[in-house]
Design a protein around this motif. Structure first.
Motif, PDB file in Angstrom:
ATOM      1  N   UNK A  11       0.886  -1.231   0.037  1.00  0.00           N
ATOM      2  CA  UNK A  11       0.057  -0.069   0.138  1.00  0.00           C
ATOM      3  C   UNK A  11       0.784   1.072   0.176  1.00  0.00           C
ATOM      4  N   UNK A  12       0.207   2.344  -0.691  1.00  0.00           N
ATOM      5  CA  UNK A  12       0.926   3.623  -0.638  1.00  0.00           C
ATOM      6  C   UNK A  12       0.254   4.292   0.519  1.00  0.00           C
ATOM      7  N   UNK A  13       0.958   4.908   1.488  1.00  0.00           N
ATOM      8  CA  UNK A  13       0.425   5.606   2.550  1.00  0.00           C
ATOM      9  C   UNK A  13       1.553   6.701   2.757  1.00  0.00           C
ATOM     10  N   UNK A  14       0.835   7.610   3.530  1.00  0.00           N
ATOM     11  CA  UNK A  14       1.313   8.852   3.917  1.00  0.00           C
ATOM     12  C   UNK A  14       0.935   9.426   5.476  1.00  0.00           C
ATOM     13  N   UNK A  15       1.897   9.696   6.080  1.00  0.00           N
ATOM     14  CA  UNK A  15       1.728  10.089   7.686  1.00  0.00           C
ATOM     15  C   UNK A  15       2.625  11.393   7.611  1.00  0.00           C
ATOM     16  N   UNK A  16       2.555  12.057   8.870  1.00  0.00           N
ATOM     17  CA  UNK A  16       3.273  13.340   8.842  1.00  0.00           C
ATOM     18  C   UNK A  16       4.622  13.132   9.074  1.00  0.00           C
ATOM     19  N   UNK A  63       0.155   4.568  14.603  1.00  0.00           N
ATOM     20  CA  UNK A  63      -1.141   4.284  15.046  1.00  0.00           C
ATOM     21  C   UNK A  63      -1.490   5.646  15.588  1.00  0.00           C
ATOM     22  N   UNK A  64      -0.753   6.672  16.436  1.00  0.00           N
ATOM     23  CA  UNK A  64      -0.824   7.605  17.156  1.00  0.00           C
ATOM     24  C   UNK A  64      -1.199   8.861  16.118  1.00  0.00           C
ATOM     25  N   UNK A  65      -0.654   8.571  14.896  1.00  0.00           N
ATOM     26  CA  UNK A  65      -0.779   9.542  13.888  1.00  0.00           C
ATOM     27  C   UNK A  65      -1.911   9.402  12.732  1.00  0.00           C
ATOM     28  N   UNK A  66      -2.269  10.375  12.181  1.00  0.00           N
ATOM     29  CA  UNK A  66      -3.111  10.246  10.979  1.00  0.00           C
ATOM     30  C   UNK A  66      -2.604   9.572   9.904  1.00  0.00           C
ATOM     31  N   UNK A  67      -3.231   8.663   9.113  1.00  0.00           N
ATOM     32  CA  UNK A  67      -2.447   7.806   8.275  1.00  0.00           C
ATOM     33  C   UNK A  67      -3.177   7.899   6.882  1.00  0.00           C
ATOM     34  N   UNK A  68      -2.903   8.356   5.796  1.00  0.00           N
ATOM     35  CA  UNK A  68      -3.677   8.372   4.502  1.00  0.00           C
ATOM     36  C   UNK A  68      -3.151   7.114   3.785  1.00  0.00           C
ATOM     37  N   UNK A  69      -4.128   6.119   3.286  1.00  0.00           N
ATOM     38  CA  UNK A  69      -4.095   5.317   2.454  1.00  0.00           C
ATOM     39  C   UNK A  69      -4.314   5.495   1.291  1.00  0.00           C
ATOM     40  N   UNK A  70      -3.414   6.150   0.333  1.00  0.00           N
ATOM     41  CA  UNK A  70      -3.803   6.367  -1.104  1.00  0.00           C
ATOM     42  C   UNK A  70      -4.148   5.281  -1.957  1.00  0.00           C
ATOM     43  N   UNK A  71      -3.637   4.047  -1.471  1.00  0.00           N
ATOM     44  CA  UNK A  71      -3.909   2.969  -2.226  1.00  0.00           C
ATOM     45  C   UNK A  71      -5.375   2.470  -2.235  1.00  0.00           C
TER      46      UNK A  71
END
Length: 390
Positions: free
Chosen positions: A219-224, A256-264
């Motif tokens: 998966x392609x993910x993005x976090x801070x 887990x404590x951060x916002x995670x964007x799952x672009x996939x």
């Protein structure tokens, strides 16, 4: 349980008595017992080969024919430990037959018992992976990538549990009071627990990732903290390969404590674009351009038509252009395909504008000078070259 132990002890005594009677037929004495011990080892060696190649081989073929691959794989895992266990059993009877002194006999019997227990836990350890593979239908419900991570999580956890239980049983076999040992570690365990609180938090973070299905391998993910493709979801941390091809290892608790964007998990991929027309473009031209852009998007097979927004509007008067804002989505989420579609659309939009005899604006500034100061004009006149006549 005691009845089973008594039955085994009785059987063991009967077998040893029978073997001693066979030794007496060989003439008895140390030579007879040595020959008998060698024969016992040979018999168990032959039995080992018959058991593995014969009985287990037949059972494996039957399991494959009935499409029970898990049983066949478990039998394969048991084959080597079972061979060693059979030879240890032969060694046990050979030692009993030799009638060695107690100082030698007792340590040998104890070593054989410990080795036999090791074989049992070794067989269980080897069987974990075949059993985990057989759970594909259950684990596969979480998706291919996450299923692989769950399988590895299961394998590591069960293997660790087997090792711990085996270690405790070995300690008990050596006469060590494990309960007292563990009780003595109580105070030290509190200190270790406090020191390992981050590790425990990371383990629970990994369980949260699996339970909530936040992302899986690939998966392609993005976090801070980073953005990239997930390579491994471990028990303690997640490994992500960034688009710069660097490998980032981030503890699960922080993820887990951060916002995670799952672009996939995108259902469609968005295209945002602004077209700037020259200010000399007439209102009729702009109306026709907007209408043609809308028709183009409605009739394009690569553009999503339902469940998403599709907007083409004149947005504002810019500093050097009148802007048309385009906002729509493609059906594909593949990045390379999306870029090809965007490339094709840019060419098509350029063609639409050119067909209406309009043009794209570019940033420009016009400077208007109403007048110049008189002294500046006089200075310029005075600086004109003079001609000499002579």
């Amino acid at each position: 349980m005691d009845e089973i132990s008594n039955e085994l002890d009785s059987l063991n005594t009967e077998v040893i008595d029978q073997m001693n009677s066979w030794v007496d037929l060989l003439g008895g004495g140390e030579v007879g017992r040595l020959v008998g011990a060698v024969l016992v080892l040979f018999v168990f060696f032959v039995f080992k080969r018959v058991l593995v190649r014969g009985v287990l081989g037949v059972l494996r073929r039957i399991a494959h024919q009935t499409e029970r691959s898990m049983i066949a794989n478990v039998l394969d895992a048991f084959a080597l430990p079972l061979q060693v266990l059979v030879m240890l059993l032969g060694a046990y009877f050979a030692v009993e037959l030799l009638d060695l002194p107690v100082a030698i006999d007792a340590p040998l019997i104890e070593a054989i018992h410990i080795a036999a227990m090791f074989c049992v836990f070794w067989a269980l350890f080897r069987a974990v992976e075949p059993v985990a593979v057989s759970l594909n239908s259950l684990i596969g419900r979480f998706g291919a990538g996450l299923g692989d991570d769950l399988r590895q999580f299961f394998i590591r956890g069960v293997k660790t549990l087997i090792v711990v239980i085996g270690f405790v049983i070995f300690l008990e076999g050596w006469g060590i009071d494990v309960s007292a040992f563990l009780g003595g570690l109580g105070l030290a365990g509190m200190a270790v627990a406090l020191a390992a609180k981050d590790s425990v938090a990371n383990i629970f973070g990994g369980l949260t990732i699996f339970a909530d299905n936040l992302y899986k391998r690939g998966d392609w993910i993005e976090t801070p903290h980073f953005e990239g493709t997930v390579e491994e979801v471990g028990l303690r941390a997640t490994k992500v390969r960034t688009f710069a091809k660097a490998l980032v290892t981030m503890p699960n608790a922080q993820i887990v404590d951060s916002p995670v964007i799952n672009w996939s998990r995108m259902t469609h991929r968005r295209i945002k674009m602004v077209i700037g027309l020259e200010y000399r473009t007439t209102a009729k031209q702009m109306e026709r351009i907007v209408e043609k852009l809308r028709d183009f998007l409605k009739n394009d097979d690569d553009v999503a038509q339902t469940d998403v927004a599709q907007m083409v509007h004149l947005s504002d008067f810019g500093a050097s252009s009148i802007n048309i804002d385009l906002y729509y989505f493609t059906k594909t989420t593949d990045w390379v395909t999306w870029r090809e579609i965007r490339n094709r659309h840019i060419i098509a939009f350029k063609r639409i504008v050119e067909e209406e005899d309009a043009a794209f604006a570019f940033p420009s500034q016009s400077l208007y000078v109403e007048s110049l100061p008189d002294n500046l004009v006089d200075t310029q006149n005075d600086q004109r070259p003079t001609r000499q006549i002579g």
